[in-house]
Design a protein around this motif. Structure first.
Motif, PDB file in Angstrom:
ATOM      1  N   GLY A 166       3.702  25.947  -5.472  1.00  0.00           N
ATOM      2  CA  GLY A 166       2.491  26.648  -5.909  1.00  0.00           C
ATOM      3  C   GLY A 166       2.472  28.080  -5.403  1.00  0.00           C
ATOM      4  N   LEU A 167       2.827  28.271  -4.140  1.00  0.00           N
ATOM      5  CA  LEU A 167       2.834  29.630  -3.582  1.00  0.00           C
ATOM      6  C   LEU A 167       3.893  30.480  -4.276  1.00  0.00           C
ATOM      7  CD1 LEU A 167       2.391  28.733   0.204  1.00  0.00           C
ATOM      8  CD2 LEU A 167       0.687  29.801  -1.305  1.00  0.00           C
ATOM      9  N   GLY A 168       5.050  29.872  -4.588  1.00  0.00           N
ATOM     10  CA  GLY A 168       6.117  30.594  -5.283  1.00  0.00           C
ATOM     11  C   GLY A 168       5.708  30.988  -6.696  1.00  0.00           C
ATOM     12  N   LEU A 169       4.769  30.262  -7.276  1.00  0.00           N
ATOM     13  CA  LEU A 169       4.271  30.579  -8.619  1.00  0.00           C
ATOM     14  C   LEU A 169       2.997  31.429  -8.528  1.00  0.00           C
ATOM     15  CD1 LEU A 169       4.805  27.093 -10.341  1.00  0.00           C
ATOM     16  CD2 LEU A 169       6.307  29.090 -10.389  1.00  0.00           C
ATOM     17  N   LYS A 170       2.749  31.993  -7.353  1.00  0.00           N
ATOM     18  CA  LYS A 170       1.571  32.848  -7.102  1.00  0.00           C
ATOM     19  C   LYS A 170       0.291  32.152  -7.559  1.00  0.00           C
ATOM     20  CE  LYS A 170       4.221  37.116  -7.790  1.00  0.00           C
ATOM     21  NZ  LYS A 170       5.286  36.841  -8.761  1.00  0.00           N
ATOM     22  N   ALA A 171       0.229  30.856  -7.273  1.00  0.00           N
ATOM     23  CA  ALA A 171      -0.869  30.053  -7.815  1.00  0.00           C
ATOM     24  C   ALA A 171      -1.912  29.721  -6.754  1.00  0.00           C
ATOM     25  CB  ALA A 171      -0.311  28.761  -8.412  1.00  0.00           C
ATOM     26  N   GLN A 172      -3.071  29.330  -7.251  1.00  0.00           N
ATOM     27  CA  GLN A 172      -4.175  28.851  -6.431  1.00  0.00           C
ATOM     28  C   GLN A 172      -3.770  27.518  -5.789  1.00  0.00           C
ATOM     29  OE1 GLN A 172      -7.506  29.842  -6.053  1.00  0.00           O
ATOM     30  NE2 GLN A 172      -7.844  27.965  -4.872  1.00  0.00           N
ATOM     31  N   ILE A 173      -3.830  27.415  -4.464  1.00  0.00           N
ATOM     32  CA  ILE A 173      -3.581  26.132  -3.811  1.00  0.00           C
ATOM     33  C   ILE A 173      -4.942  25.470  -3.586  1.00  0.00           C
ATOM     34  CG2 ILE A 173      -2.566  24.956  -1.811  1.00  0.00           C
ATOM     35  CD1 ILE A 173      -0.544  26.613  -3.483  1.00  0.00           C
ATOM     36  N   ASN A 174      -5.098  24.280  -4.120  1.00  0.00           N
ATOM     37  CA  ASN A 174      -6.376  23.592  -3.961  1.00  0.00           C
ATOM     38  C   ASN A 174      -6.387  22.831  -2.637  1.00  0.00           C
ATOM     39  OD1 ASN A 174      -7.362  24.546  -6.408  1.00  0.00           O
ATOM     40  ND2 ASN A 174      -6.351  22.890  -7.534  1.00  0.00           N
ATOM     41  N   LYS A 175      -7.342  23.192  -1.789  1.00  0.00           N
ATOM     42  CA  LYS A 175      -7.362  22.590  -0.454  1.00  0.00           C
ATOM     43  C   LYS A 175      -7.820  21.135  -0.503  1.00  0.00           C
ATOM     44  CE  LYS A 175      -8.887  26.662   1.744  1.00  0.00           C
ATOM     45  NZ  LYS A 175      -9.614  27.176   2.895  1.00  0.00           N
ATOM     46  N   ASP A 202      -6.353  26.178   6.168  1.00  0.00           N
ATOM     47  CA  ASP A 202      -5.670  27.441   5.886  1.00  0.00           C
ATOM     48  C   ASP A 202      -4.380  27.569   6.678  1.00  0.00           C
ATOM     49  OD1 ASP A 202      -7.493  28.413   4.033  1.00  0.00           O
ATOM     50  OD2 ASP A 202      -8.847  29.100   5.619  1.00  0.00           O
ATOM     51  N   ALA A 203      -4.380  27.070   7.904  1.00  0.00           N
ATOM     52  CA  ALA A 203      -3.194  27.218   8.755  1.00  0.00           C
ATOM     53  C   ALA A 203      -1.982  26.535   8.117  1.00  0.00           C
ATOM     54  CB  ALA A 203      -3.464  26.627  10.135  1.00  0.00           C
ATOM     55  N   PHE A 204      -2.213  25.372   7.513  1.00  0.00           N
ATOM     56  CA  PHE A 204      -1.131  24.637   6.846  1.00  0.00           C
ATOM     57  C   PHE A 204      -0.542  25.487   5.704  1.00  0.00           C
ATOM     58  CE2 PHE A 204      -0.035  21.764   3.264  1.00  0.00           C
ATOM     59  CZ  PHE A 204       0.998  21.046   3.842  1.00  0.00           C
ATOM     60  N   ILE A 205      -1.432  26.024   4.885  1.00  0.00           N
ATOM     61  CA  ILE A 205      -0.972  26.820   3.737  1.00  0.00           C
ATOM     62  C   ILE A 205      -0.279  28.093   4.224  1.00  0.00           C
ATOM     63  CG2 ILE A 205      -1.739  28.092   1.691  1.00  0.00           C
ATOM     64  CD1 ILE A 205      -4.099  26.054   1.546  1.00  0.00           C
ATOM     65  N   GLU A 206      -0.861  28.735   5.239  1.00  0.00           N
ATOM     66  CA  GLU A 206      -0.283  30.002   5.721  1.00  0.00           C
ATOM     67  C   GLU A 206       1.068  29.784   6.392  1.00  0.00           C
ATOM     68  OE1 GLU A 206      -1.254  32.781   4.568  1.00  0.00           O
ATOM     69  OE2 GLU A 206      -2.847  31.624   3.606  1.00  0.00           O
ATOM     70  N   LEU A 256       0.833  -1.202   0.000  1.00  0.00           N
ATOM     71  CA  LEU A 256       0.000   0.000   0.000  1.00  0.00           C
ATOM     72  C   LEU A 256       0.873   1.259   0.000  1.00  0.00           C
ATOM     73  CD1 LEU A 256      -2.784  -0.976   2.547  1.00  0.00           C
ATOM     74  CD2 LEU A 256      -3.027  -0.636   0.067  1.00  0.00           C
ATOM     75  N   PRO A 257       0.557   2.220  -0.855  1.00  0.00           N
ATOM     76  CA  PRO A 257       1.319   3.472  -0.891  1.00  0.00           C
ATOM     77  C   PRO A 257       1.044   4.324   0.348  1.00  0.00           C
ATOM     78  CG  PRO A 257      -0.604   3.624  -2.329  1.00  0.00           C
ATOM     79  CD  PRO A 257      -0.578   2.222  -1.804  1.00  0.00           C
ATOM     80  N   VAL A 258       2.078   4.991   0.844  1.00  0.00           N
ATOM     81  CA  VAL A 258       1.927   5.938   1.961  1.00  0.00           C
ATOM     82  C   VAL A 258       2.490   7.276   1.483  1.00  0.00           C
ATOM     83  CG1 VAL A 258       2.574   6.482   4.330  1.00  0.00           C
ATOM     84  CG2 VAL A 258       2.213   4.098   3.651  1.00  0.00           C
ATOM     85  N   ILE A 259       1.663   8.305   1.536  1.00  0.00           N
ATOM     86  CA  ILE A 259       2.080   9.591   0.962  1.00  0.00           C
ATOM     87  C   ILE A 259       3.255  10.206   1.732  1.00  0.00           C
ATOM     88  CG2 ILE A 259       0.362  10.896   2.303  1.00  0.00           C
ATOM     89  CD1 ILE A 259       1.381  11.767  -1.281  1.00  0.00           C
ATOM     90  N   ASN A 260       4.207  10.774   0.991  1.00  0.00           N
ATOM     91  CA  ASN A 260       5.359  11.490   1.542  1.00  0.00           C
ATOM     92  C   ASN A 260       4.907  12.922   1.847  1.00  0.00           C
ATOM     93  OD1 ASN A 260       7.614  13.204   1.674  1.00  0.00           O
ATOM     94  ND2 ASN A 260       8.792  12.041   0.161  1.00  0.00           N
ATOM     95  N   GLY A 261       4.713  13.204   3.138  1.00  0.00           N
ATOM     96  CA  GLY A 261       4.175  14.508   3.542  1.00  0.00           C
ATOM     97  C   GLY A 261       5.067  15.670   3.127  1.00  0.00           C
TER      98      GLY A 261
END
Ligand code: ADP
Ligand code: MG
Length: 484
Positions: free
Chosen positions: A72-81, A293-297, A57-62
């Protein structure tokens, strides 16, 4: 700046869109703990997951997820939550799962923008369509055995970001500027090392042509180009090929083509009709990614100063020209070096030394900045010696060459070679008197109005003093003596 191709029946404009695969800087693979480092012995970095053993089973690399958000933030892009991993199904020997885990309809990052810097000092904005996370496939090795193909699964599962642009570029130069700027941003962010030779950044290049003012034409895609030069060559070849077809009444087939750098041409790999139907569907082994939002901020707050902001600061606060600022910010290491040299000093002078002399020596010797025998502090000390009048700018260039060759400090070289500038007007006067006495006819010409001869006298006095006379003092005294 657009590339226009003249056809028999009129002009054609080139349209380019890029899909860049960038390997995420992170220790392990996207869904396993195996190392993602480059250059290991074949199949030495393969977990059961990467080899697709049954029941794994795959386990995501956080960390890889954070890196994608950071990018995404460096490219001034929309981050999809909310985003989803899908299976892209196809069969190939280097893909043991029989599918690639990717993102399709719901990618982690949406629309953004990159400002590209063009040669004439202008900038243009290129749209980013999306960025998604996916795993790399393994590598088939065709050159190990005369009639067998081997497979190296070290790359299997390595985390990639696919960064897709809008078809906003109009020339090979713009495409090159885009890749350079993207690479610069990724390196500043620390999310991809941008090393194209090692394959950690490669581009699928989409090219079409259209008559000016018309809608987009049919595109062809050239896969896996890993050099900016080859990309530009491929675009030029491909655009001309399409114009030739259209001018002779044909139509361009939408197809995937391969660029062959040895022959300098593209050839068909597969047409749209042969294109895979990947049967994408959400991977049932993986939950959707959900952010608050806290994660992204938190990630936003950690972002470093990026090249565009740094460039603006160098122009506005340090008074550099747009050109110099652009050159200095392109690589983070160069910008850091420059800032260390400029700290507490004349920034323009520091910029001239870094761009002119330091880059000149690095170029001449084929060295990277990291290999420079002259560190930022050492160059700073040299500049201080110019500023406080110890040596002239001309002597400083000689001293710098010696520093670069030997790694010695500027002060030591000046002492050793007795290069201290002579500002003592007595010594300078004596030299000037000698020059005047030796050139009576030139003095007469000068005094009868041939002002241009002043340069000749300057040169003679500098020669007389082995270049050590303070040019400012020489000018003053020489003027007084000649005119007096
Ligand atoms: P796919 O996933 O099939 O490759 P996309 O719609 O995602 O198709 O487009 C892939 C790339 O092709 C994008 O970078 C886009 O900018 C570029 N592109 C789309 N249309 C054109 C066109 N007419 N000419 C040049 N590039 C194009
Ligand atoms: Mg594509």
């Amino acid at each position: 700046m657009g590339m226009i191709i003249e056809g028999a029946t009129g002009d054609w404009e080139v349209v380019i869109g890029l899909e860049v695969h960038a390997q995420v800087t992170t220790a392990s693979k996207l869904f396993s703990g195996a190392s993602a480092a480059y250059g290991a012995a074949p199949n030495s970095q393969v977990s059961f997951i990467d080899a697709a053993m049954p029941g794994m089973l795959p386990v995501i690399n956080g960390h890889a997820v954070e890196q994608a958000v950071r990018t995404g933030l460096g490219l001034k892009a929309q981050i999809n939550k909310y985003s989803v991993f899908d299976r892209k199904n196809y069969f190939y020997a280097d893909l043991p799962q029989g599918y690639q885990i990717s993102q399709y309809l719901q990618p982690i990052v949406g629309k953004g923008v990159i400002t590209i810097d063009l040669k004439n000092g202008e900038t243009r904005e290129i749209g980013i369509t999306r960025l998604h996370l996916e795993q790399d496939a393994g590598k088939s090795l065709h050159d190990q055995h005369p009639n067998q193909t081997f497979v190296d699964l070290n790359r299997s599962g390595v985390p990639l970001m696919e960064i897709v642009s809008e078809p906003d570029m109009r020339s090979p130069e713009e495409a090159a500027a885009y890749v350079k700027k993207l690479r610069s941003i990724l390196r500043y962010l620390g999310t991809c090392d941008g090393n194209m030779e090692e394959g950690s950044m490669r581009a699928d290049v989409n090219v079409s042509v259209r008559r000016i003012g018309e809608g987009y034409g049919t595109r062809c895609e050239m896969k896996n180009i890993n050099s900016i030069r080859f990309m530009q060559q491929a675009i030029i070849y491909e655009a001309n090929r399409q114009v030739d077809i259209l001018e002779s009444g044909g139509t361009v087939d939408q197809e995937t083509r391969l660029y062959d750098p040895d022959k300098g041409e593209t050839r068909s790999m597969r047409s749209k009709e042969e294109a895979h139907d990947y049967r994408y569907f959400p991977d049932p082994d993986l939950l959707p990614l959900e952010f608050d939002d806290a994660f992204i901020e938190r990630i936003r707050a950690e972002l470093p100063e990026l090249p565009d902001d740094k460039k603006a600061r160098f122009i506005n606060e340090l008074g550099l020209s747009a050109y110099d600022a652009g050159v200095l910010v392109a690589e983070k290491e160069v910008a850091d070096y420059f800032e260390a040299v400029a700290a507490g000093r004349d920034a323009k002078l520091a910029a001239n030394w870094v761009i002119g002399e330091l880059f000149g020596q690095l170029n001449r010797t084929g060295k990277d900045l990291a290999e420079s025998p002259v560190g930022a502090a050492a160059l700073g000390e040299l500049i201080d010696l110019i500023k406080d009048g110890t040596i002239s700018n001309r002597i400083a260039k000689e001293v710098f060459e010696e520093m670069f060759e030997t790694g010695k400090a500027a002060k030591a070289i000046v002492e050793e070679k007795g290069l201290k500038q002579v500002s003592d007007s007595g010594a300078i006067e004596a030299a000037i008197d000698a020059v005047i006495a030796a050139n009576p006819d030139k003095v007469a010409e000068y005094r009868s109005g041939k002002d241009k001869l002043f340069g000749f006298f300057m040169g003679q006095v500098m020669k007389e003093t082995q270049g050590k006379a303070n040019p400012g003092v020489v000018t003053d005294v020489l003027k007084a003596k000649l005119n007096g």
